[in-house]
Scaffold this active site. Sequence first.
Site, PDB file in Angstrom:
ATOM      1  N   CYS A   1     -35.582  35.096  87.113  1.00 59.33           N
ATOM      2  CA  CYS A   1     -34.590  35.596  88.044  1.00 59.33           C
ATOM      3  C   CYS A   1     -33.187  35.528  87.433  1.00 59.33           C
ATOM      4  O   CYS A   1     -32.306  34.846  87.961  1.00 59.33           O
ATOM      5  CB  CYS A   1     -34.682  34.767  89.316  1.00 59.33           C
ATOM      6  SG  CYS A   1     -34.340  35.740  90.743  1.00 59.33           S
TER       7      CYS A   1
ATOM      8  N   TYR B   1     -37.728  26.265  67.744  1.00 57.56           N
ATOM      9  CA  TYR B   1     -36.732  26.277  68.822  1.00 57.56           C
ATOM     10  C   TYR B   1     -37.119  27.220  69.969  1.00 57.56           C
ATOM     11  O   TYR B   1     -36.256  27.742  70.656  1.00 57.56           O
ATOM     12  CB  TYR B   1     -35.335  26.607  68.264  1.00 57.56           C
ATOM     13  CG  TYR B   1     -34.937  25.655  67.157  1.00 57.56           C
ATOM     14  CD1 TYR B   1     -34.661  24.318  67.429  1.00 57.56           C
ATOM     15  CD2 TYR B   1     -34.889  26.082  65.834  1.00 57.56           C
ATOM     16  CE1 TYR B   1     -34.336  23.436  66.413  1.00 57.56           C
ATOM     17  CE2 TYR B   1     -34.572  25.204  64.802  1.00 57.56           C
ATOM     18  CZ  TYR B   1     -34.301  23.879  65.104  1.00 57.56           C
ATOM     19  OH  TYR B   1     -33.981  23.007  64.101  1.00 57.56           O
TER      20      TYR B   1
HETATM   21  C1  PLP Z   1     -29.442  16.810  61.204  1.00 59.17           C
HETATM   22  C2  PLP Z   1     -30.300  18.022  61.203  1.00 59.17           C
HETATM   23  N1  PLP Z   1     -31.189  18.171  60.220  1.00 59.17           N
HETATM   24  C3  PLP Z   1     -32.015  19.252  60.178  1.00 59.17           C
HETATM   25  C4  PLP Z   1     -31.964  20.229  61.158  1.00 59.17           C
HETATM   26  C5  PLP Z   1     -32.913  21.380  61.073  1.00 59.17           C
HETATM   27  O1  PLP Z   1     -32.279  22.602  60.984  1.00 59.17           O
HETATM   28  P1  PLP Z   1     -33.136  23.906  60.727  1.00 59.17           P
HETATM   29  O2  PLP Z   1     -34.229  23.919  61.720  1.00 59.17           O
HETATM   30  O3  PLP Z   1     -32.172  25.030  60.932  1.00 59.17           O
HETATM   31  O4  PLP Z   1     -33.650  23.818  59.323  1.00 59.17           O
HETATM   32  C6  PLP Z   1     -31.037  20.120  62.191  1.00 59.17           C
HETATM   33  C7  PLP Z   1     -30.947  21.148  63.226  1.00 59.17           C
HETATM   34  O5  PLP Z   1     -30.175  21.163  64.117  1.00 59.17           O
HETATM   35  C8  PLP Z   1     -30.192  18.971  62.222  1.00 59.17           C
HETATM   36  O6  PLP Z   1     -29.302  18.793  63.201  1.00 59.17           O
END
Ligand code: PLP
Length: 460
Positions: free
Chosen positions: A388, A418
């Site tokens: 919604c 994510y």
């Molecule tokens: C401290 C740290 N390491 C690694 C990552 C992993 O990043 P990515 O999934 O873009 O490789 C993040 C993502 O926010 C992070 O905050």
Amino acid sequence: MRTHEAGALHADVTEPPSALLVPPADPGTLAAAVWPATATRDESGALVLGGVDVRDLATEFGTPAYLLDEADFRSRCRDFVQAFAGADVHYAAKAFCSLTSLRWIVEEGLGLDVCSGGELAAALRAEVPAERIAFHGNNKSVAELEQALDAGVGRIVVDSFAEIARLAWLAEERGLRQPVLVRATVGVEAHTHEFIATAHEDQKFGFSVAGGDAFEACRRVLNHSSLDLVGVHSHIGSQIFDTSGFEVSAHRAVALLARLRDELGATPPYLDLGGGFGIAYTAADTPMDVPALAASMRAIVARECAAAGLAEPRLAVEPGRAIAGPASITLYEVGTVKDTPHRRYVSVDGGMSDNIRTALYDAQYTCVLASRVSEVPPVLCRVVGKHCESGDIVVRDTWLPADLVPGDLLAVAATGAYCRSLASNYNHQPRPPVVAVGDGAARVVVRRETVEDLLRLDMP
Ligand SMILES: Cc1ncc(COP(=O)(O)O)c(C=O)c1O
């Protein structure tokens, strides 16, 4: 019903990007850079993943569903371990965290980054060896620090002066000497193809290198006998497609290490340059291949250390998205196809509760008709969810065959990172299952939520 609020993260884009103005020759083609390694089409035209026809997966497990290509996930782990041999590769659990995938991480020889007590609990339940775990976060609670110390995690990345004092006390109380990295804010923010060299001093993570807090944090850690300063950590952003941001980050982090040596006689053995390595969501994205990335990162660290006259510390990296992202797709069923004066809207049976990235970041995705191929020319469509919210968009602009009908299956690529980890129960929508596929077989690794799950916390 809510509409998109003023001040939301993106404005409604009425015109698609120019790259999408011309229909592709074959909108059903599976571009290798975007789809998991085992994705193919069988002779009937149906999408097959891990040797399993997605129509069978839809029948057995329902839709929407995240489909996880185990071989692809594992081979990305191996690519990182091989390319970064001699360095530490820690998978960032926040990208996608399930017991099964954490076990794969261990089997493939990676370490693990966690950033909450929940992720740590999952890691321990999955029997990730505690010494291979690093614990991050700008506001770890006392309970979380205690949980980490009691589990014996290999490293804790400290992020505030208060935390250094708290951790030192908690470690001392337990008679421990806890290995610690100091999170340094290096003043680089990397986003897609650009980095902004100064703007990102103003953020919640870490200690400023330029302002001297990072040095002071290291000094304080060194002063606590219950803490062992083992390195400096920096993470500059996400979806990074070249190493120029890492170059600046390494330069500033190495300068900090050199100052620690010169002024305090300290030589912590690790330099952790974080994660953020980009992946292809659409054919327009051009990630570096992992060997090239590793070679470039190593060369940068070697050069910076040579220039500073510093013995090279052991490099650590923390890929999340680059391992989990491309390995999964989301399978949806089309519910309605609606033509408006502006565009065709294709509504699917999930949406922002299983993939918030389009609404949150204006993320671009690649989408194909998965249950068949069509000879009918394509139409530019917007794939939307069932929630919604008018901002509930899964794929903003995509070409799909004009004869698309309710009941057809759509697959959205590169949803492994994510998406499940940011999924919600908005509108009381149960979260989809994660189904791992490989060698012609499928198994549920995270089951679908039920309405009973949704109601289990409510008091009767
Ligand atoms: C401290 C740290 N390491 C690694 C990552 C992993 O990043 P990515 O999934 O873009 O490789 C993040 C993502 O926010 C992070 O905050």
